[in-house]
Design an enzyme around this catalytic site. Sequence first.
Site, PDB file in Angstrom:
ATOM      1  N   GLU A  66     -12.645  19.779 -16.056  1.00  0.00           N
ATOM      2  CA  GLU A  66     -13.665  19.552 -16.811  1.00  0.00           C
ATOM      3  C   GLU A  66     -13.503  20.532 -17.926  1.00  0.00           C
ATOM      4  OE1 GLU A  66     -18.158  17.788 -18.437  1.00  0.00           O
ATOM      5  OE2 GLU A  66     -17.451  17.393 -16.293  1.00  0.00           O
ATOM      6  N   GLU A  91     -15.884  26.354 -20.465  1.00  0.00           N
ATOM      7  CA  GLU A  91     -16.821  26.308 -21.671  1.00  0.00           C
ATOM      8  C   GLU A  91     -16.824  27.525 -22.329  1.00  0.00           C
ATOM      9  OE1 GLU A  91     -18.869  25.355 -24.774  1.00  0.00           O
ATOM     10  OE2 GLU A  91     -18.734  23.727 -23.192  1.00  0.00           O
ATOM     11  N   ASP A 140     -16.012  18.837 -29.418  1.00  0.00           N
ATOM     12  CA  ASP A 140     -16.477  19.064 -30.742  1.00  0.00           C
ATOM     13  C   ASP A 140     -15.498  18.387 -31.721  1.00  0.00           C
ATOM     14  OD1 ASP A 140     -16.924  20.137 -33.404  1.00  0.00           O
ATOM     15  OD2 ASP A 140     -17.734  21.943 -32.608  1.00  0.00           O
ATOM     16  N   LYS A 144     -14.218  17.991 -40.528  1.00  0.00           N
ATOM     17  CA  LYS A 144     -13.454  18.231 -41.608  1.00  0.00           C
ATOM     18  C   LYS A 144     -12.023  18.330 -41.687  1.00  0.00           C
ATOM     19  CE  LYS A 144     -17.432  20.939 -43.853  1.00  0.00           C
ATOM     20  NZ  LYS A 144     -17.871  22.288 -44.217  1.00  0.00           N
TER      21      LYS A 144
END
Length: 236
Positions: A66, A91, A140, A144
């Site tokens: 993951e 992570e 995430d 932009k």
Amino acid sequence: MRDDGATGDGPVRRQIWGRRLGPGLKPARRKLLEERLPGLQIELPEQGRLDPASLFPGRMQGFRLEIGFGGGEHLAAQAKANPHLGFLGVEPFMDGVGKLVAELDASGTDNVRILADDARLLLRVLPDACLERIDVLFPDPWPKLRHNKRRIVNRQTVPEMARVLRPGGELRLATDIVDYARWMLDATLAEPRLAWMAERADDWRIAPPDHVPTRYQAKAEREGRPATFLRFRAAS
């Protein structure tokens, strides 16, 4: 050293944006990390490949990865439900790592190993066809335009994901951002070793049966952003 985000034969520059340690990591959680994380963390080899089986003391029947597990809700639940499998979790942000380690410690779950670093560094050292599944859930979106290149699912990382999946293995992606869903499809449909499993609209609107919602997913739903679930099968 290459800095274009590619994962080929050349070196990969570590790319982690944002603050790795937030204000929410309390002293007790810091102490738990100091005590427990060394026994759970993945050490990357300087040369050669990393056999996932070498990370676990017992014999595992398969391995899953993951990428970007956030607070670890999904990863911890999957590991607890599948004690015969070894789970690799990536992570870079220590608040999330701390939450996962606390949950693993409380439940006694011992089939998870953690890399608190750039996921691409792990992907490049894994052997071919070593994983039965990869989950990248609500990464995430870097909305932009100038930041789009920071997205972890892209045309450079997807071929590496396809390489490490065993024949018949599965890549699962999820996002609540429509533009990122299109971006994900652009990257995955360009990879000939992956086949999109969708046959009807509900196949990307409804989560897989064993999916465990995360706190980020719940927040998105409260704010009116429905999730898109994309599943791909690795070529046999």
